[in-house]
Design a protein around this motif. Structure first.
Motif, mmCIF file in Angstrom:
data_model
loop_
_atom_site.group_PDB
_atom_site.id
_atom_site.type_symbol
_atom_site.label_atom_id
_atom_site.label_comp_id
_atom_site.label_asym_id
_atom_site.label_seq_id
_atom_site.Cartn_x
_atom_site.Cartn_y
_atom_site.Cartn_z
ATOM 1 N N GLU A 1 -4.472 3.571 1.444
ATOM 2 C CA GLU A 1 -5.700 2.783 1.278
ATOM 3 C C GLU A 1 -5.621 1.957 0.008
ATOM 4 O OE1 GLU A 1 -8.537 2.437 3.246
ATOM 5 O OE2 GLU A 1 -7.208 3.409 4.691
ATOM 6 N N LEU A 2 -5.844 0.673 0.119
ATOM 7 C CA LEU A 2 -5.850 -0.194 -1.057
ATOM 8 C C LEU A 2 -7.209 -0.203 -1.744
ATOM 9 C CD1 LEU A 2 -3.776 -3.205 0.291
ATOM 10 C CD2 LEU A 2 -3.022 -1.357 -1.219
ATOM 11 N N ARG A 3 -8.233 0.142 -0.987
ATOM 12 C CA ARG A 3 -9.603 0.099 -1.501
ATOM 13 C C ARG A 3 -9.874 -1.272 -2.133
ATOM 14 N NH1 ARG A 3 -10.700 4.283 1.306
ATOM 15 N NH2 ARG A 3 -9.882 6.296 0.675
ATOM 16 N N GLU A 4 -10.143 -1.333 -3.405
ATOM 17 C CA GLU A 4 -10.452 -2.608 -4.059
ATOM 18 C C GLU A 4 -9.217 -3.275 -4.669
ATOM 19 O OE1 GLU A 4 -13.462 -3.897 -3.640
ATOM 20 O OE2 GLU A 4 -13.923 -2.079 -2.519
ATOM 21 N N ASN A 5 -8.039 -2.699 -4.501
ATOM 22 C CA ASN A 5 -6.814 -3.269 -5.061
ATOM 23 C C ASN A 5 -6.328 -4.444 -4.225
ATOM 24 O OD1 ASN A 5 -6.564 -1.341 -7.192
ATOM 25 N ND2 ASN A 5 -5.925 0.155 -5.660
ATOM 26 N N ASN A 6 -5.496 -5.274 -4.817
ATOM 27 C CA ASN A 6 -4.936 -6.427 -4.120
ATOM 28 C C ASN A 6 -3.918 -6.008 -3.074
ATOM 29 O OD1 ASN A 6 -6.393 -8.295 -5.652
ATOM 30 N ND2 ASN A 6 -4.818 -8.351 -7.234
ATOM 31 N N GLU A 7 -3.735 -6.870 -2.090
ATOM 32 C CA GLU A 7 -2.692 -6.673 -1.093
ATOM 33 C C GLU A 7 -1.337 -6.667 -1.798
ATOM 34 O OE1 GLU A 7 -1.017 -8.911 2.917
ATOM 35 O OE2 GLU A 7 -2.756 -9.711 1.885
ATOM 36 N N LEU A 8 -0.431 -5.804 -1.350
ATOM 37 C CA LEU A 8 0.894 -5.729 -1.965
ATOM 38 C C LEU A 8 1.727 -6.949 -1.598
ATOM 39 C CD1 LEU A 8 1.851 -1.987 -1.363
ATOM 40 C CD2 LEU A 8 1.072 -3.046 -3.474
ATOM 41 N N PRO A 9 2.556 -7.422 -2.524
ATOM 42 C CA PRO A 9 3.476 -8.508 -2.194
ATOM 43 C C PRO A 9 4.542 -8.024 -1.207
ATOM 44 C CG PRO A 9 3.431 -8.086 -4.579
ATOM 45 C CD PRO A 9 2.614 -7.026 -3.915
ATOM 46 N N LEU A 10 5.107 -8.962 -0.479
ATOM 47 C CA LEU A 10 6.131 -8.638 0.513
ATOM 48 C C LEU A 10 7.262 -7.817 -0.102
ATOM 49 C CD1 LEU A 10 7.386 -8.897 3.336
ATOM 50 C CD2 LEU A 10 8.287 -11.119 2.624
ATOM 51 N N ALA A 11 7.725 -8.191 -1.270
ATOM 52 C CA ALA A 11 8.837 -7.471 -1.913
ATOM 53 C C ALA A 11 8.519 -5.989 -2.100
ATOM 54 C CB ALA A 11 9.175 -8.114 -3.255
ATOM 55 N N ASP A 12 7.294 -5.663 -2.460
ATOM 56 C CA ASP A 12 6.908 -4.260 -2.634
ATOM 57 C C ASP A 12 6.843 -3.533 -1.294
ATOM 58 O OD1 ASP A 12 6.774 -4.707 -5.338
ATOM 59 O OD2 ASP A 12 4.580 -4.732 -5.432
ATOM 60 N N LEU A 13 6.387 -4.208 -0.267
ATOM 61 C CA LEU A 13 6.326 -3.593 1.060
ATOM 62 C C LEU A 13 7.725 -3.327 1.611
ATOM 63 C CD1 LEU A 13 3.442 -5.754 2.515
ATOM 64 C CD2 LEU A 13 3.310 -3.348 1.839
ATOM 65 N N LEU A 14 8.636 -4.252 1.389
ATOM 66 C CA LEU A 14 10.005 -4.078 1.874
ATOM 67 C C LEU A 14 10.653 -2.834 1.279
ATOM 68 C CD1 LEU A 14 11.173 -7.790 1.784
ATOM 69 C CD2 LEU A 14 10.801 -6.392 3.837
ATOM 70 N N LYS A 15 10.286 -2.495 0.045
ATOM 71 C CA LYS A 15 10.834 -1.297 -0.614
ATOM 72 C C LYS A 15 10.411 -0.013 0.086
ATOM 73 C CE LYS A 15 10.794 -3.504 -5.139
ATOM 74 N NZ LYS A 15 10.095 -3.546 -6.432
ATOM 75 N N GLN A 16 9.379 -0.068 0.897
ATOM 76 C CA GLN A 16 8.882 1.119 1.594
ATOM 77 C C GLN A 16 9.705 1.441 2.841
ATOM 78 O OE1 GLN A 16 6.345 2.853 0.117
ATOM 79 N NE2 GLN A 16 6.571 1.263 -1.449
#
Length: 163
Positions: free
Chosen positions: A75-90
């Motif tokens: 859950e991101l709640r009030e945080n910003n959407e993650l950048p693509l580079a951070d998602l790719l690391k998952q």
């Protein structure tokens, strides 16, 4: 890991092309993962289920697991959407990650374009769009493929990423 994108406006054929590319490329013996951008709030959980109740109670992450699959929701709640580079690391290492959306990011892409949508062609102003997959003739400098010629599009993408 190699990354290649599929971009285009709504109803341009992105998801169908992604699905066909995954089938074609995995049939050639490569491992493929996908990452799709959603422009709206989405939910993979259902009201009343235990995991839904955990998230709505305030859990930051909920991991669901069974013999068939596991899924991790954050859950991101009030945080910003993650950048693509951070998602790719998952993602686990694979031969190729196909990304649907993220048209403003710097990875190489193919644009899905259908005449009926009557939208401008993104690739005319975007050098990261390396080719166009279209159902009509388009006036661009990049290679143009028939939107339904999955084999030729897969050949192009695999050549572009060196696979």
């Amino acid at each position: 890991m190699k990354i290649y994108g599929v971009v285009g406006y709504k109803n341009a054929g992105k998801t169908g092309l992604m699905e066909r590319l995954v089938t074609e490329i995995t049939a050639r013996g490569f491992t493929v993962s996908t990452l799709k951008h959603a422009h709206h709030t989405f939910d993979v959980d259902h009201p009343g289920k235990d995991s839904y109740r955990h998230r709505h109670a305030g859990a930051h992450q909920v991991l669901l697991s069974s013999r068939a699959r596991w899924a991790l929701m954050t859950e991101l709640r009030e945080n910003n959407e993650l950048p693509l580079a951070d998602l790719l690391k998952q993602l686990d290492p694979v031969d190729l990650i196909l990304v649907e959306g993220y048209k403003r990011d710097a990875h190489p892409k193919i644009e899905a374009y259908r005449a009926e949508t009557n939208h401008p062609i993104l690739g005319k102003d975007d050098t990261t769009v390396r080719a166009i997959a279209s159902d009509c003739t388009v006036d661009v400098t990049q290679p143009v493929f028939d939107l339904n010629n999955t084999k030729a599009i897969a050949d192009f993408i695999l050549s572009e990423v060196g696979l």
